[in-house]
Design an enzyme around this catalytic site. Sequence first.
Site, PDB file in Angstrom:
ATOM      1  N   LEU A  39       0.823  -1.220   0.000  1.00 32.06           N
ATOM      2  CA  LEU A  39       0.000   0.000   0.000  1.00 32.06           C
ATOM      3  C   LEU A  39       0.850   1.259   0.000  1.00 32.06           C
ATOM      4  O   LEU A  39       0.410   2.317  -0.439  1.00 32.06           O
ATOM      5  CB  LEU A  39      -0.925   0.005   1.221  1.00 32.06           C
ATOM      6  CG  LEU A  39      -1.913  -1.157   1.301  1.00 32.06           C
ATOM      7  CD1 LEU A  39      -2.591  -1.186   2.670  1.00 32.06           C
ATOM      8  CD2 LEU A  39      -2.951  -1.041   0.190  1.00 32.06           C
ATOM      9  N   GLY A  40       2.044   1.138   0.508  1.00 31.20           N
ATOM     10  CA  GLY A  40       2.920   2.310   0.566  1.00 31.20           C
ATOM     11  C   GLY A  40       4.256   1.927   1.156  1.00 31.20           C
ATOM     12  O   GLY A  40       4.418   0.848   1.721  1.00 31.20           O
ATOM     13  N   ARG A  41       5.197   2.843   1.034  1.00 36.59           N
ATOM     14  CA  ARG A  41       6.550   2.550   1.516  1.00 36.59           C
ATOM     15  C   ARG A  41       7.245   3.856   1.871  1.00 36.59           C
ATOM     16  O   ARG A  41       7.136   4.853   1.148  1.00 36.59           O
ATOM     17  CB  ARG A  41       7.309   1.850   0.390  1.00 36.59           C
ATOM     18  CG  ARG A  41       8.718   1.457   0.696  1.00 36.59           C
ATOM     19  CD  ARG A  41       9.322   0.752  -0.493  1.00 36.59           C
ATOM     20  NE  ARG A  41       8.927  -0.646  -0.580  1.00 36.59           N
ATOM     21  CZ  ARG A  41       9.587  -1.642   0.020  1.00 36.59           C
ATOM     22  NH1 ARG A  41      10.656  -1.401   0.739  1.00 36.59           N
ATOM     23  NH2 ARG A  41       9.180  -2.889  -0.121  1.00 36.59           N
ATOM     24  N   GLY A  42       7.903   3.874   3.016  1.00 32.95           N
ATOM     25  CA  GLY A  42       8.713   5.030   3.397  1.00 32.95           C
ATOM     26  C   GLY A  42      10.140   4.570   3.592  1.00 32.95           C
ATOM     27  O   GLY A  42      10.496   3.461   3.188  1.00 32.95           O
ATOM     28  N   LYS A  43      10.968   5.422   4.237  1.00 31.71           N
ATOM     29  CA  LYS A  43      12.370   5.071   4.438  1.00 31.71           C
ATOM     30  C   LYS A  43      12.527   3.853   5.340  1.00 31.71           C
ATOM     31  O   LYS A  43      13.349   2.985   5.101  1.00 31.71           O
ATOM     32  CB  LYS A  43      13.107   6.259   5.079  1.00 31.71           C
ATOM     33  CG  LYS A  43      13.970   6.998   4.083  1.00 31.71           C
ATOM     34  CD  LYS A  43      14.845   8.007   4.782  1.00 31.71           C
ATOM     35  CE  LYS A  43      15.202   9.113   3.804  1.00 31.71           C
ATOM     36  NZ  LYS A  43      15.249  10.427   4.412  1.00 31.71           N
ATOM     37  N   PHE A  44      11.703   3.818   6.395  1.00 33.32           N
ATOM     38  CA  PHE A  44      11.879   2.752   7.392  1.00 33.32           C
ATOM     39  C   PHE A  44      10.642   1.898   7.577  1.00 33.32           C
ATOM     40  O   PHE A  44      10.556   1.122   8.516  1.00 33.32           O
ATOM     41  CB  PHE A  44      12.293   3.357   8.739  1.00 33.32           C
ATOM     42  CG  PHE A  44      13.483   4.258   8.627  1.00 33.32           C
ATOM     43  CD1 PHE A  44      14.739   3.732   8.374  1.00 33.32           C
ATOM     44  CD2 PHE A  44      13.344   5.627   8.747  1.00 33.32           C
ATOM     45  CE1 PHE A  44      15.836   4.551   8.247  1.00 33.32           C
ATOM     46  CE2 PHE A  44      14.437   6.461   8.619  1.00 33.32           C
ATOM     47  CZ  PHE A  44      15.691   5.928   8.366  1.00 33.32           C
ATOM     48  N   ALA A  45       9.668   2.072   6.693  1.00 32.56           N
ATOM     49  CA  ALA A  45       8.417   1.318   6.855  1.00 32.56           C
ATOM     50  C   ALA A  45       7.883   0.872   5.517  1.00 32.56           C
ATOM     51  O   ALA A  45       8.080   1.530   4.496  1.00 32.56           O
ATOM     52  CB  ALA A  45       7.369   2.190   7.544  1.00 32.56           C
ATOM     53  N   VAL A  47       4.088  -0.734   4.091  1.00 32.71           N
ATOM     54  CA  VAL A  47       2.707  -0.986   4.503  1.00 32.71           C
ATOM     55  C   VAL A  47       2.078  -1.957   3.512  1.00 32.71           C
ATOM     56  O   VAL A  47       2.107  -1.726   2.300  1.00 32.71           O
ATOM     57  CB  VAL A  47       1.889   0.329   4.572  1.00 32.71           C
ATOM     58  CG1 VAL A  47       0.462   0.056   5.029  1.00 32.71           C
ATOM     59  CG2 VAL A  47       2.564   1.339   5.501  1.00 32.71           C
ATOM     60  N   ASP A 156       3.893  16.065  10.243  1.00 30.48           N
ATOM     61  CA  ASP A 156       4.164  15.528   8.900  1.00 30.48           C
ATOM     62  C   ASP A 156       2.855  15.462   8.097  1.00 30.48           C
ATOM     63  O   ASP A 156       2.619  14.513   7.358  1.00 30.48           O
ATOM     64  CB  ASP A 156       4.818  14.149   9.003  1.00 30.48           C
ATOM     65  CG  ASP A 156       5.585  13.760   7.729  1.00 30.48           C
ATOM     66  OD1 ASP A 156       5.857  14.653   6.897  1.00 30.48           O
ATOM     67  OD2 ASP A 156       5.901  12.568   7.572  1.00 30.48           O
TER      68      ASP A 156
HETATM   69  P1  ADP Z   1       5.908   6.306   6.457  1.00 27.59           P
HETATM   70  O1  ADP Z   1       6.261   6.664   7.854  1.00 27.59           O
HETATM   71  O2  ADP Z   1       6.863   5.360   5.837  1.00 27.59           O
HETATM   72  O3  ADP Z   1       5.612   7.498   5.585  1.00 27.59           O
HETATM   73  P2  ADP Z   1       3.036   5.836   6.495  1.00 27.59           P
HETATM   74  O4  ADP Z   1       2.344   5.486   7.757  1.00 27.59           O
HETATM   75  O5  ADP Z   1       2.838   7.218   5.976  1.00 27.59           O
HETATM   76  O6  ADP Z   1       4.572   5.466   6.618  1.00 27.59           O
HETATM   77  O7  ADP Z   1       2.589   4.803   5.360  1.00 27.59           O
HETATM   78  C1  ADP Z   1       3.151   4.886   4.057  1.00 27.59           C
HETATM   79  C2  ADP Z   1       2.029   4.857   3.033  1.00 27.59           C
HETATM   80  O8  ADP Z   1       1.317   3.606   3.157  1.00 27.59           O
HETATM   81  C3  ADP Z   1       0.957   5.947   3.184  1.00 27.59           C
HETATM   82  O9  ADP Z   1       1.351   7.148   2.555  1.00 27.59           O
HETATM   83  C4  ADP Z   1      -0.221   5.271   2.489  1.00 27.59           C
HETATM   84  O10 ADP Z   1      -0.115   5.371   1.100  1.00 27.59           O
HETATM   85  C5  ADP Z   1      -0.054   3.795   2.892  1.00 27.59           C
HETATM   86  N1  ADP Z   1      -0.827   3.518   4.119  1.00 27.59           N
HETATM   87  C6  ADP Z   1      -0.442   3.753   5.383  1.00 27.59           C
HETATM   88  N2  ADP Z   1      -1.381   3.397   6.262  1.00 27.59           N
HETATM   89  C7  ADP Z   1      -2.413   2.918   5.538  1.00 27.59           C
HETATM   90  C8  ADP Z   1      -3.731   2.417   5.877  1.00 27.59           C
HETATM   91  N3  ADP Z   1      -4.109   2.333   7.136  1.00 27.59           N
HETATM   92  N4  ADP Z   1      -4.540   2.022   4.863  1.00 27.59           N
HETATM   93  C9  ADP Z   1      -4.124   2.117   3.582  1.00 27.59           C
HETATM   94  N5  ADP Z   1      -2.920   2.582   3.208  1.00 27.59           N
HETATM   95  C10 ADP Z   1      -2.059   2.977   4.164  1.00 27.59           C
HETATM   96 MG    MG Z   2       4.001   8.830   5.543  1.00 30.42          MG
END
Ligand code: ADP
Ligand code: MG
Length: 353
Positions: A39-45, A47, A156
């Site tokens: 669903l998504g990806r950051g530097k350290f996470a 999803v 953020d």
């Molecule tokens: P990071 O700290 O890596 O930015 P996020 O919590 O923002 O992590 O999650 C990264 C991305 O994953 C989000 O921008 C979104 O696109 C997706 N995402 C995060 N949480 C959810 C959720 N509860 N349902 C659907 N998509 C999610």
């Molecule tokens: Mg984020």
Amino acid sequence: MSRKRSESKSSQPGLLTEIQTPIRTDGLDSHYHITSDELGRGKFAVVKKCVEKSTGKEYAAKFLKKRRRGRDCRVEIVHEVAVLESARWNSRVVNLHEVFETEHEIVLVLEYAAGGEIFDHCASEEALTERQITRLLRQTLEGVHLLHQNNLVHLDLKPQNILLTSLSPLGDIKIVDFGLSRRLGAGSELREITGTPEYVAPEILNYEPITTATDMWSVGVIAYMLVTGESPFAGNDKQETYLNVSQVNVEYCKEAFAGVSELAVDFIRKLLVKSAEDRPSAADCLSHPWLWQGAWGSDSDPPLSQPPRERSAGKWGPPIPLGNPEDKENILEESPSLPKRFRFDSLAGESVL
Ligand code: ADP
Ligand code: MG
């Protein structure tokens, strides 16, 4: 089987350390089917979508690395859990379902926001209508207002961290990603270099004190992006972006704002000001006439939220019928039950385009 509450004290200001949620160590995989749907990806996470085996319900699993750049960051992750817990009653914040821990990661099992990021609507060809935008902003402001009432700052806020419960029909917003959030007060002053350059307020770049107004700047940037599809401070590189932010180098040009109401520009202009004290609060914003323009009436959906009757008390009053929503004077003078405004009462008479 699970570890509870015994979290070590943190020396970092603004971090919460107490959590109620049990941290399960009995294997995420045995309780959830983790799909390959990222669903998504950051530097350290990262999803991923997952399905709870016992109920068949969909969730979003956020896998957070405990070690980052060679440092143990468990305290920060526990803080993220604690903030989600303390915002459990805030329906505009994503719900935390469960927490699991493995050797290298902590996994937050979150409510699944199926509609994706509002960012996709900023970048999309198919623009949202102003009425859709104001509904999303009202909801965002409600969520931010409740966080701020609880002395929590997100730090953020950006279109990637504001999700939607569904795409079609356009659902409700859910604020996610409390990794950089902090609790204000608690003795020491908070100053940090944190956030994403395009969305951070000038005080962050200047290493000045952080307040709830820091989030309000980001709300202004989000509103600008939803309305125009453009990022107001993005430069060709980080340095240029920082310069644009610290000089509040923002354009309200005719092309980008073609067909956008003057009230929208007024709303954004009042948030994107350098002096944090001069920015309206989330409660102030909720009484801005732009957000209620056409929010109800014969051809509109019923509003999901209502303006605060008293700004400071944060109570949501009943909908106030507007005469002609395009007529600012009407809104201000013929709606005695509208809350008093202080920063928004001088609607810019000048043409802002
Ligand atoms: P990071 O700290 O890596 O930015 P996020 O919590 O923002 O992590 O999650 C990264 C991305 O994953 C989000 O921008 C979104 O696109 C997706 N995402 C995060 N949480 C959810 C959720 N509860 N349902 C659907 N998509 C999610
Ligand atoms: Mg984020």
